[in-house]
Design a protein around this motif. Structure first.
Motif, PDB file in Angstrom:
ATOM      1  N   GLY A 220       0.811  -1.206   0.000  1.00  0.00           N
ATOM      2  CA  GLY A 220       0.000   0.000   0.000  1.00  0.00           C
ATOM      3  C   GLY A 220       0.841   1.251   0.000  1.00  0.00           C
ATOM      4  O   GLY A 220       0.504   2.244  -0.657  1.00  0.00           O
ATOM      5  N   GLU A 221       1.965   1.211   0.715  1.00  0.00           N
ATOM      6  CA  GLU A 221       2.863   2.360   0.750  1.00  0.00           C
ATOM      7  C   GLU A 221       3.429   2.671  -0.631  1.00  0.00           C
ATOM      8  O   GLU A 221       3.501   3.834  -1.049  1.00  0.00           O
ATOM      9  CB  GLU A 221       4.005   2.091   1.732  1.00  0.00           C
ATOM     10  CG  GLU A 221       5.049   3.193   1.766  1.00  0.00           C
ATOM     11  CD  GLU A 221       6.274   2.803   2.567  1.00  0.00           C
ATOM     12  OE1 GLU A 221       7.344   3.416   2.325  1.00  0.00           O
ATOM     13  OE2 GLU A 221       6.183   1.902   3.421  1.00  0.00           O
ATOM     14  N   SER A 222       3.807   1.658  -1.370  1.00  0.00           N
ATOM     15  CA  SER A 222       4.358   1.861  -2.710  1.00  0.00           C
ATOM     16  C   SER A 222       3.344   2.549  -3.613  1.00  0.00           C
ATOM     17  O   SER A 222       3.675   3.513  -4.330  1.00  0.00           O
ATOM     18  CB  SER A 222       4.770   0.513  -3.306  1.00  0.00           C
ATOM     19  OG  SER A 222       5.217   0.668  -4.634  1.00  0.00           O
ATOM     20  N   ILE A 223       2.109   2.087  -3.571  1.00  0.00           N
ATOM     21  CA  ILE A 223       1.053   2.692  -4.390  1.00  0.00           C
ATOM     22  C   ILE A 223       0.783   4.123  -3.939  1.00  0.00           C
ATOM     23  O   ILE A 223       0.600   5.034  -4.754  1.00  0.00           O
ATOM     24  CB  ILE A 223      -0.227   1.836  -4.308  1.00  0.00           C
ATOM     25  CG1 ILE A 223       0.020   0.470  -4.944  1.00  0.00           C
ATOM     26  CG2 ILE A 223      -1.398   2.539  -4.980  1.00  0.00           C
ATOM     27  CD1 ILE A 223      -1.115  -0.514  -4.714  1.00  0.00           C
ATOM     28  N   ALA A 224       0.785   4.342  -2.615  1.00  0.00           N
ATOM     29  CA  ALA A 224       0.489   5.671  -2.085  1.00  0.00           C
ATOM     30  C   ALA A 224       1.559   6.688  -2.492  1.00  0.00           C
ATOM     31  O   ALA A 224       1.243   7.843  -2.802  1.00  0.00           O
ATOM     32  CB  ALA A 224       0.363   5.609  -0.566  1.00  0.00           C
ATOM     33  N   TRP A 225       2.836   6.272  -2.521  1.00  0.00           N
ATOM     34  CA  TRP A 225       3.881   7.196  -2.965  1.00  0.00           C
ATOM     35  C   TRP A 225       3.701   7.559  -4.444  1.00  0.00           C
ATOM     36  O   TRP A 225       3.898   8.721  -4.835  1.00  0.00           O
ATOM     37  CB  TRP A 225       5.263   6.588  -2.742  1.00  0.00           C
ATOM     38  CG  TRP A 225       5.817   6.776  -1.368  1.00  0.00           C
ATOM     39  CD1 TRP A 225       6.132   5.797  -0.472  1.00  0.00           C
ATOM     40  CD2 TRP A 225       6.135   8.010  -0.714  1.00  0.00           C
ATOM     41  NE1 TRP A 225       6.619   6.339   0.685  1.00  0.00           N
ATOM     42  CE2 TRP A 225       6.640   7.698   0.574  1.00  0.00           C
ATOM     43  CE3 TRP A 225       6.034   9.347  -1.096  1.00  0.00           C
ATOM     44  CZ2 TRP A 225       7.040   8.687   1.476  1.00  0.00           C
ATOM     45  CZ3 TRP A 225       6.437  10.332  -0.183  1.00  0.00           C
ATOM     46  CH2 TRP A 225       6.925  10.006   1.072  1.00  0.00           C
ATOM     47  N   GLN A 226       3.336   6.580  -5.259  1.00  0.00           N
ATOM     48  CA  GLN A 226       3.088   6.879  -6.672  1.00  0.00           C
ATOM     49  C   GLN A 226       1.950   7.892  -6.820  1.00  0.00           C
ATOM     50  O   GLN A 226       2.026   8.804  -7.647  1.00  0.00           O
ATOM     51  CB  GLN A 226       2.742   5.591  -7.419  1.00  0.00           C
ATOM     52  CG  GLN A 226       3.873   4.583  -7.497  1.00  0.00           C
ATOM     53  CD  GLN A 226       3.429   3.272  -8.128  1.00  0.00           C
ATOM     54  OE1 GLN A 226       2.718   3.248  -9.122  1.00  0.00           O
ATOM     55  NE2 GLN A 226       3.835   2.160  -7.517  1.00  0.00           N
ATOM     56  N   THR A 227       0.903   7.718  -6.012  1.00  0.00           N
ATOM     57  CA  THR A 227      -0.222   8.651  -6.050  1.00  0.00           C
ATOM     58  C   THR A 227       0.216  10.027  -5.572  1.00  0.00           C
ATOM     59  O   THR A 227      -0.123  11.051  -6.189  1.00  0.00           O
ATOM     60  CB  THR A 227      -1.374   8.136  -5.167  1.00  0.00           C
ATOM     61  OG1 THR A 227      -1.763   6.835  -5.613  1.00  0.00           O
ATOM     62  CG2 THR A 227      -2.571   9.062  -5.235  1.00  0.00           C
ATOM     63  N   TYR A 228       0.960  10.062  -4.481  1.00  0.00           N
ATOM     64  CA  TYR A 228       1.427  11.347  -3.936  1.00  0.00           C
ATOM     65  C   TYR A 228       2.262  12.111  -4.963  1.00  0.00           C
ATOM     66  O   TYR A 228       2.131  13.332  -5.098  1.00  0.00           O
ATOM     67  CB  TYR A 228       2.246  11.099  -2.668  1.00  0.00           C
ATOM     68  CG  TYR A 228       2.752  12.362  -2.015  1.00  0.00           C
ATOM     69  CD1 TYR A 228       1.912  13.173  -1.264  1.00  0.00           C
ATOM     70  CD2 TYR A 228       4.086  12.746  -2.162  1.00  0.00           C
ATOM     71  CE1 TYR A 228       2.378  14.338  -0.667  1.00  0.00           C
ATOM     72  CE2 TYR A 228       4.567  13.909  -1.561  1.00  0.00           C
ATOM     73  CZ  TYR A 228       3.708  14.701  -0.830  1.00  0.00           C
ATOM     74  OH  TYR A 228       4.179  15.858  -0.250  1.00  0.00           O
ATOM     75  N   ASP A 229       3.103  11.404  -5.684  1.00  0.00           N
ATOM     76  CA  ASP A 229       3.966  12.054  -6.666  1.00  0.00           C
ATOM     77  C   ASP A 229       3.187  12.665  -7.831  1.00  0.00           C
ATOM     78  O   ASP A 229       3.721  13.501  -8.566  1.00  0.00           O
ATOM     79  CB  ASP A 229       5.005  11.059  -7.198  1.00  0.00           C
ATOM     80  CG  ASP A 229       6.089  10.735  -6.176  1.00  0.00           C
ATOM     81  OD1 ASP A 229       6.277  11.526  -5.239  1.00  0.00           O
ATOM     82  OD2 ASP A 229       6.732   9.669  -6.312  1.00  0.00           O
ATOM     83  N   ARG A 230       1.926  12.239  -8.009  1.00  0.00           N
ATOM     84  CA  ARG A 230       1.098  12.813  -9.078  1.00  0.00           C
ATOM     85  C   ARG A 230       0.357  14.072  -8.645  1.00  0.00           C
ATOM     86  O   ARG A 230      -0.233  14.758  -9.484  1.00  0.00           O
ATOM     87  CB  ARG A 230       0.090  11.773  -9.574  1.00  0.00           C
ATOM     88  CG  ARG A 230       0.702  10.598 -10.325  1.00  0.00           C
ATOM     89  CD  ARG A 230      -0.349   9.814 -11.080  1.00  0.00           C
ATOM     90  NE  ARG A 230      -1.303   9.170 -10.183  1.00  0.00           N
ATOM     91  CZ  ARG A 230      -1.183   7.917  -9.726  1.00  0.00           C
ATOM     92  NH1 ARG A 230      -0.135   7.186 -10.081  1.00  0.00           N
ATOM     93  NH2 ARG A 230      -2.094   7.391  -8.917  1.00  0.00           N
ATOM     94  N   ILE A 231       0.363  14.375  -7.366  1.00  0.00           N
ATOM     95  CA  ILE A 231      -0.358  15.553  -6.873  1.00  0.00           C
ATOM     96  C   ILE A 231       0.336  16.817  -7.358  1.00  0.00           C
ATOM     97  O   ILE A 231       1.556  16.939  -7.287  1.00  0.00           O
ATOM     98  CB  ILE A 231      -0.443  15.530  -5.333  1.00  0.00           C
ATOM     99  CG1 ILE A 231      -1.266  14.329  -4.862  1.00  0.00           C
ATOM    100  CG2 ILE A 231      -1.049  16.835  -4.805  1.00  0.00           C
ATOM    101  CD1 ILE A 231      -1.280  14.145  -3.355  1.00  0.00           C
ATOM    102  N   ARG A 232      -0.466  17.756  -7.841  1.00  0.00           N
ATOM    103  CA  ARG A 232       0.080  19.007  -8.365  1.00  0.00           C
ATOM    104  C   ARG A 232      -0.415  20.237  -7.603  1.00  0.00           C
ATOM    105  O   ARG A 232       0.064  21.341  -7.827  1.00  0.00           O
ATOM    106  CB  ARG A 232      -0.279  19.156  -9.848  1.00  0.00           C
ATOM    107  CG  ARG A 232       0.393  18.113 -10.752  1.00  0.00           C
ATOM    108  CD  ARG A 232       1.891  18.311 -10.788  1.00  0.00           C
ATOM    109  NE  ARG A 232       2.571  17.285 -11.583  1.00  0.00           N
ATOM    110  CZ  ARG A 232       3.126  16.200 -11.080  1.00  0.00           C
ATOM    111  NH1 ARG A 232       3.056  15.976  -9.770  1.00  0.00           N
ATOM    112  NH2 ARG A 232       3.748  15.330 -11.841  1.00  0.00           N
ATOM    113  N   CYS A 233      -1.383  20.092  -6.714  1.00  0.00           N
ATOM    114  CA  CYS A 233      -1.929  21.255  -6.008  1.00  0.00           C
ATOM    115  C   CYS A 233      -1.054  21.615  -4.806  1.00  0.00           C
ATOM    116  O   CYS A 233      -0.326  20.763  -4.273  1.00  0.00           O
ATOM    117  CB  CYS A 233      -3.363  20.994  -5.568  1.00  0.00           C
ATOM    118  SG  CYS A 233      -3.544  19.706  -4.302  1.00  0.00           S
TER     119      CYS A 233
END
Length: 291
Positions: A220-233
């Motif tokens: 879950g952590e691996s997926i969450a970091w990928q998601t976090y890296d896509r945040i632009r706001c």
């Protein structure tokens, strides 16, 4: 502006694997205000945790504080394994559609932050400012073990005061609170149970929580970091300086990658700041309304 000290209460129907369920929410401020602030609570909490913050921001925002399914006034799921971030994100998308909110600012504490992180990392996300309150892509496994010791445990208290005292025993990491502040935070956590009170959440939320192993957490952590890296706001990360859930190392990583979060620590607090104290409210307010 909402001139009363109490919010309007509403609900929206959402889809799950077994049918439909109702998600309740408290709403503050002018319902015609296009500036929407959504506040999402932690694992075993409910939307009224944000009463203080909502009152402070109701002049600038339409503030909406949902009870995530299984908590507060919302329905309980027929399938306990449905209690998870994918279901919660879907419910929030339904709520935002009900509110006709094309753009939203988000404050999320712990689990509520993970919901916001996931939604903010999606293509065409409506979140334009994000506050993550003591949570990030990596959650220290020892903190999950600690929470699992009390989550879903049977409880019954004769009075509000007795319940507040019991809740304080497992919540001292929230930091110092006056008795008045703690009673205000505790009362919405309770529901009538015969001649007393019990917790205002479905004990079955503990079922998928206790199924998390170190291996599951790492995936879950691996997926969450990928998601976090896509945040632009623009993103603000709040951290209790003594938090056992969000480490200083994870906070530093969040400041260096993805949206490069602005990090603010609160001394004398663990997991998680309640956003009741004036200094905590002011930090959130300045970030949300600042340039």
């Amino acid at each position: 502006m909402n001139a009363t000290p109490f919010p309007r209460l509403g609900s929206v129907q959402c889809l799950d694997s077994r049918g439909l369920h109702r998600m309740s929410y408290a709403e503050w401020g002018d319902e015609a205000n296009p500036k929407v602030l959504l506040c999402a609570h932690g694992l075993a909490r409910q939307g009224r945790d944000f009463d203080t913050l909502a009152r402070e921001l109701a002049a600038e925002y339409r503030v909406v504080c949902p009870d995530v399914v299984g908590r507060g006034r919302s329905d309980w799921l027929a399938d306990p394994m449905g209690y998870g971030i994918p279901q919660y994100v879907g419910d929030m998308v339904t709520l935002l559609a009900r509110l006709q909110a094309n753009e939203v600012h988000w404050v999320g504490t712990s689990m509520g932050g993970l919901i916001g992180l996931t939604l903010a990392g999606m293509k065409d996300s409506p979140i334009s400012r994000l506050v993550l309150n003591d949570v990030g892509p990596k959650i220290e496994y020892e903190s999950l073990v600690r929470i699992g010791q009390y989550l879903g445990a049977p409880a019954h208290w004769a009075t509000l005061e007795e319940a507040a005292d019991a809740l304080w025993v497992i919540s001292q990491s929230f930091g110092p609170h006056t008795r008045e502040q703690w009673l205000a935070l505790s009362e919405p956590q309770l529901k009538r149970d015969g001649d007393g009170f019990k917790p205002h959440y479905d004990p079955s939320i503990a079922v998928p929580f206790r199924a998390v192993t170190p291996q599951v957490a790492a995936a879950g952590e691996s997926i969450a970091w990928q998601t976090y890296d896509r945040i632009r706001c623009p993103t603000l990360l709040l951290r209790g300086a003594q938090s056992d859930l969000l480490s200083r190392e994870t906070a530093d990583q969040m400041a260096a990658r993805g949206p490069r979060a602005l990090v603010h620590e609160f001394a004398g607090v663990g997991h998680a700041p309640t956003l009741v104290q004036p200094d905590q409210v002011q930090v959130v307010r300045q970030f949300l309304l600042g340039p």
